[in-house]
Design a protein around this motif. Structure first.
Motif, PDB file in Angstrom:
ATOM      1  N   HIS A   1       3.337   2.316  24.694  1.00 20.12           N
ATOM      2  CA  HIS A   1       4.319   2.018  23.649  1.00 20.12           C
ATOM      3  C   HIS A   1       5.079   3.295  23.335  1.00 20.12           C
ATOM      4  CE1 HIS A   1       3.211  -2.098  22.244  1.00 20.12           C
ATOM      5  NE2 HIS A   1       2.101  -1.795  22.908  1.00 20.12           N
ATOM      6  N   LYS A   2       6.389   3.196  23.287  1.00 25.96           N
ATOM      7  CA  LYS A   2       7.215   4.368  23.003  1.00 25.96           C
ATOM      8  C   LYS A   2       7.089   4.802  21.547  1.00 25.96           C
ATOM      9  CE  LYS A   2      10.675   3.290  26.490  1.00 25.96           C
ATOM     10  NZ  LYS A   2      12.070   2.931  26.728  1.00 25.96           N
ATOM     11  N   ARG A   3       6.979   3.838  20.657  1.00 24.29           N
ATOM     12  CA  ARG A   3       6.930   4.138  19.226  1.00 24.29           C
ATOM     13  C   ARG A   3       5.492   4.113  18.709  1.00 24.29           C
ATOM     14  NH1 ARG A   3      11.495   0.380  19.154  1.00 24.29           N
ATOM     15  NH2 ARG A   3      13.366   1.562  18.674  1.00 24.29           N
ATOM     16  N   GLU A   4       5.227   4.984  17.736  1.00 18.64           N
ATOM     17  CA  GLU A   4       3.946   4.924  17.042  1.00 18.64           C
ATOM     18  C   GLU A   4       3.982   3.761  16.060  1.00 18.64           C
ATOM     19  OE1 GLU A   4       3.588   8.762  15.211  1.00 18.64           O
ATOM     20  OE2 GLU A   4       2.538   9.573  16.947  1.00 18.64           O
ATOM     21  N   LEU A   5       2.827   3.219  15.711  1.00 21.71           N
ATOM     22  CA  LEU A   5       2.725   2.096  14.782  1.00 21.71           C
ATOM     23  C   LEU A   5       2.219   2.622  13.443  1.00 21.71           C
ATOM     24  CD1 LEU A   5       2.845  -1.004  14.344  1.00 21.71           C
ATOM     25  CD2 LEU A   5       0.455  -1.068  15.042  1.00 21.71           C
ATOM     26  N   VAL A   6       2.983   2.375  12.384  1.00 18.54           N
ATOM     27  CA  VAL A   6       2.604   2.786  11.031  1.00 18.54           C
ATOM     28  C   VAL A   6       2.195   1.535  10.268  1.00 18.54           C
ATOM     29  CG1 VAL A   6       3.406   3.847   8.889  1.00 18.54           C
ATOM     30  CG2 VAL A   6       4.191   4.745  11.084  1.00 18.54           C
ATOM     31  N   ILE A   7       1.005   1.584   9.652  1.00 22.35           N
ATOM     32  CA  ILE A   7       0.469   0.443   8.911  1.00 22.35           C
ATOM     33  C   ILE A   7       0.101   0.909   7.512  1.00 22.35           C
ATOM     34  CG2 ILE A   7      -1.327  -1.314   8.818  1.00 22.35           C
ATOM     35  CD1 ILE A   7      -1.765  -0.751  11.849  1.00 22.35           C
ATOM     36  N   THR A   8       0.694   0.287   6.495  1.00 23.25           N
ATOM     37  CA  THR A   8       0.311   0.637   5.132  1.00 23.25           C
ATOM     38  C   THR A   8      -0.972  -0.091   4.755  1.00 23.25           C
ATOM     39  OG1 THR A   8       1.691  -1.116   4.208  1.00 23.25           O
ATOM     40  CG2 THR A   8       2.664   1.081   4.327  1.00 23.25           C
ATOM     41  N   THR A   9      -1.740   0.558   3.893  1.00 24.74           N
ATOM     42  CA  THR A   9      -3.008  -0.009   3.467  1.00 24.74           C
ATOM     43  C   THR A   9      -3.409   0.616   2.139  1.00 24.74           C
ATOM     44  OG1 THR A   9      -5.326  -0.309   4.061  1.00 24.74           O
ATOM     45  CG2 THR A   9      -4.279   1.689   4.848  1.00 24.74           C
ATOM     46  N   ASP A  10      -4.197  -0.108   1.380  1.00 27.36           N
ATOM     47  CA  ASP A  10      -4.717   0.440   0.131  1.00 27.36           C
ATOM     48  C   ASP A  10      -5.862   1.405   0.390  1.00 27.36           C
ATOM     49  OD1 ASP A  10      -2.925  -0.947  -1.481  1.00 27.36           O
ATOM     50  OD2 ASP A  10      -4.222  -2.705  -1.566  1.00 27.36           O
ATOM     51  N   ASN A  11      -6.546   1.224   1.519  1.00 27.74           N
ATOM     52  CA  ASN A  11      -7.702   2.052   1.835  1.00 27.74           C
ATOM     53  C   ASN A  11      -7.631   2.493   3.302  1.00 27.74           C
ATOM     54  OD1 ASN A  11     -10.179   3.258   2.111  1.00 27.74           O
ATOM     55  ND2 ASN A  11     -11.280   1.665   0.993  1.00 27.74           N
ATOM     56  N   PRO A  12      -6.930   3.601   3.595  1.00 27.54           N
ATOM     57  CA  PRO A  12      -6.767   4.013   4.994  1.00 27.54           C
ATOM     58  C   PRO A  12      -8.077   4.425   5.662  1.00 27.54           C
ATOM     59  CG  PRO A  12      -5.835   5.654   3.513  1.00 27.54           C
ATOM     60  CD  PRO A  12      -6.218   4.481   2.673  1.00 27.54           C
ATOM     61  N   GLU A  13      -9.009   4.991   4.894  1.00 23.63           N
ATOM     62  CA  GLU A  13     -10.282   5.413   5.486  1.00 23.63           C
ATOM     63  C   GLU A  13     -11.071   4.206   6.001  1.00 23.63           C
ATOM     64  OE1 GLU A  13     -11.023   8.526   6.175  1.00 23.63           O
ATOM     65  OE2 GLU A  13      -9.083   9.035   5.283  1.00 23.63           O
ATOM     66  N   GLU A  14     -11.041   3.116   5.255  1.00 23.32           N
ATOM     67  CA  GLU A  14     -11.743   1.899   5.669  1.00 23.32           C
ATOM     68  C   GLU A  14     -11.128   1.314   6.938  1.00 23.32           C
ATOM     69  OE1 GLU A  14     -12.283  -2.539   3.861  1.00 23.32           O
ATOM     70  OE2 GLU A  14     -12.551  -0.864   2.470  1.00 23.32           O
ATOM     71  N   LEU A  15      -9.802   1.319   7.022  1.00 26.66           N
ATOM     72  CA  LEU A  15      -9.130   0.793   8.213  1.00 26.66           C
ATOM     73  C   LEU A  15      -9.413   1.678   9.423  1.00 26.66           C
ATOM     74  CD1 LEU A  15      -7.305  -1.265   9.565  1.00 26.66           C
ATOM     75  CD2 LEU A  15      -5.328   0.000   8.717  1.00 26.66           C
ATOM     76  N   LYS A  16      -9.375   2.990   9.247  1.00 30.65           N
ATOM     77  CA  LYS A  16      -9.686   3.901  10.360  1.00 30.65           C
ATOM     78  C   LYS A  16     -11.129   3.710  10.825  1.00 30.65           C
ATOM     79  CE  LYS A  16      -8.461   7.914   8.635  1.00 30.65           C
ATOM     80  NZ  LYS A  16      -8.024   9.293   8.420  1.00 30.65           N
TER      81      LYS A  16
ATOM     82  N   GLY B   1       0.822  -1.207   0.000  1.00 33.58           N
ATOM     83  CA  GLY B   1       0.000   0.000   0.000  1.00 33.58           C
ATOM     84  C   GLY B   1       0.856   1.258   0.000  1.00 33.58           C
ATOM     85  N   GLU B   2       0.425   2.255  -0.759  1.00 33.36           N
ATOM     86  CA  GLU B   2       1.177   3.504  -0.819  1.00 33.36           C
ATOM     87  C   GLU B   2       0.737   4.488   0.251  1.00 33.36           C
ATOM     88  OE1 GLU B   2       0.980   4.984  -4.794  1.00 33.36           O
ATOM     89  OE2 GLU B   2       1.898   3.178  -5.616  1.00 33.36           O
ATOM     90  N   GLN B   3      -0.412   4.236   0.863  1.00 37.40           N
ATOM     91  CA  GLN B   3      -0.910   5.097   1.923  1.00 37.40           C
ATOM     92  C   GLN B   3      -0.804   4.345   3.243  1.00 37.40           C
ATOM     93  OE1 GLN B   3      -4.823   5.672   0.332  1.00 37.40           O
ATOM     94  NE2 GLN B   3      -4.258   7.620  -0.600  1.00 37.40           N
ATOM     95  N   ALA B   4      -0.807   5.110   4.333  1.00 40.09           N
ATOM     96  CA  ALA B   4      -0.653   4.475   5.645  1.00 40.09           C
ATOM     97  C   ALA B   4      -1.387   5.287   6.705  1.00 40.09           C
ATOM     98  CB  ALA B   4       0.821   4.355   6.003  1.00 40.09           C
ATOM     99  N   ILE B   5      -1.585   4.641   7.843  1.00 41.14           N
ATOM    100  CA  ILE B   5      -2.106   5.329   9.019  1.00 41.14           C
ATOM    101  C   ILE B   5      -1.099   5.161  10.147  1.00 41.14           C
ATOM    102  CG2 ILE B   5      -4.520   5.013   8.356  1.00 41.14           C
ATOM    103  CD1 ILE B   5      -4.695   2.838  10.556  1.00 41.14           C
ATOM    104  N   THR B   6      -1.188   6.067  11.113  1.00 47.44           N
ATOM    105  CA  THR B   6      -0.312   6.033  12.278  1.00 47.44           C
ATOM    106  C   THR B   6      -1.169   5.858  13.517  1.00 47.44           C
ATOM    107  OG1 THR B   6       1.234   7.520  11.189  1.00 47.44           O
ATOM    108  CG2 THR B   6       1.455   7.286  13.552  1.00 47.44           C
ATOM    109  N   LEU B   7      -0.793   4.908  14.372  1.00 43.90           N
ATOM    110  CA  LEU B   7      -1.521   4.656  15.611  1.00 43.90           C
ATOM    111  C   LEU B   7      -0.632   4.998  16.796  1.00 43.90           C
ATOM    112  CD1 LEU B   7      -2.958   1.113  14.819  1.00 43.90           C
ATOM    113  CD2 LEU B   7      -4.063   3.309  14.449  1.00 43.90           C
ATOM    114  N   LYS B   8      -1.167   5.733  17.735  1.00 42.98           N
ATOM    115  CA  LYS B   8      -0.501   5.976  19.008  1.00 42.98           C
ATOM    116  C   LYS B   8      -1.111   4.998  19.992  1.00 42.98           C
ATOM    117  CE  LYS B   8       1.914   8.082  22.149  1.00 42.98           C
ATOM    118  NZ  LYS B   8       3.168   7.446  22.421  1.00 42.98           N
ATOM    119  N   ILE B   9      -0.285   4.119  20.531  1.00 40.83           N
ATOM    120  CA  ILE B   9      -0.765   3.056  21.402  1.00 40.83           C
ATOM    121  C   ILE B   9      -0.251   3.287  22.822  1.00 40.83           C
ATOM    122  CG2 ILE B   9      -0.744   0.562  21.803  1.00 40.83           C
ATOM    123  CD1 ILE B   9      -0.447   0.234  18.776  1.00 40.83           C
ATOM    124  N   GLN B  10      -1.148   3.119  23.764  1.00 36.56           N
ATOM    125  CA  GLN B  10      -0.844   3.318  25.174  1.00 36.56           C
ATOM    126  C   GLN B  10       0.291   2.397  25.611  1.00 36.56           C
ATOM    127  OE1 GLN B  10      -4.193   2.320  27.601  1.00 36.56           O
ATOM    128  NE2 GLN B  10      -3.604   3.722  29.227  1.00 36.56           N
TER     129      GLN B  10
END
Length: 156
Positions: A132-147, A121-130
């Protein structure tokens, strides 16, 4: 990974498989002697089999993202499975930039302030997780659907 890169890697691995298959067949079935700089036929067979398994795995490689009622589950093919509780996700936002370039490649990547599951996937979302020091980046073809799936599951 982009489809062209996977095809190039698979073609390269098939060529390597062919070379070791030729070494094995020429020594075992055609009776050609093992030269000074050649490898024994059993090692050629072992390398051929390992390369065939690796070729199959690379051709099927993809990042799997699953959202259920309680967890977000990430895995890289059949390995690297991690789960995050949905109630521990503090924020979800769009990722700015090119994930593959920013993380210097594809797969499970670790950066200074981020961890990434970087795939095709060329687009991604970033998650801030309680906790966890690092944010989690996940690539996806459809970021709106995942959010939307993350928001609906965490509310329900």
């Amino acid at each position: 990974m982009p489809k062209k890169i996977i095809i190039a890697i698979v073609v390269l691995l098939v060529i390597v498989m062919g070379l070791f298959a030729y070494i094995y067949i020429s020594q075992e079935f055609l009776g050609k002697p093992v030269g000074e700089n050649s490898i024994e036929s059993h090692w050629a067979l072992v390398i051929f089999v390992v390369t065939a398994i690796l070729t199959y795995y690379v051709s099927r490689l993809k990042i799997l993202t699953r959202v259920d009622d309680k967890n977000l589950t990430m895995s890289l093919g059949v390995i690297g499975k991690r789960q995050f509780a949905l109630d521990s996700i503090q924020s979800v936002k769009d990722y700015e930039g090119n994930p593959a370039a920013d993380f210097l490649g594809y797969g499970y990547r670790i950066a200074i302030k981020q961890t990434g599951y970087i795939g095709r996937g060329e687009q991604a979302i970033t998650l801030k997780i309680q906790n966890h020091k690092r944010e989690l980046v996940i690539t996806t073809d459809n970021p709106e659907e995942l959010k939307k799936a993350l928001e609906n599951s965490s509310q329900g």
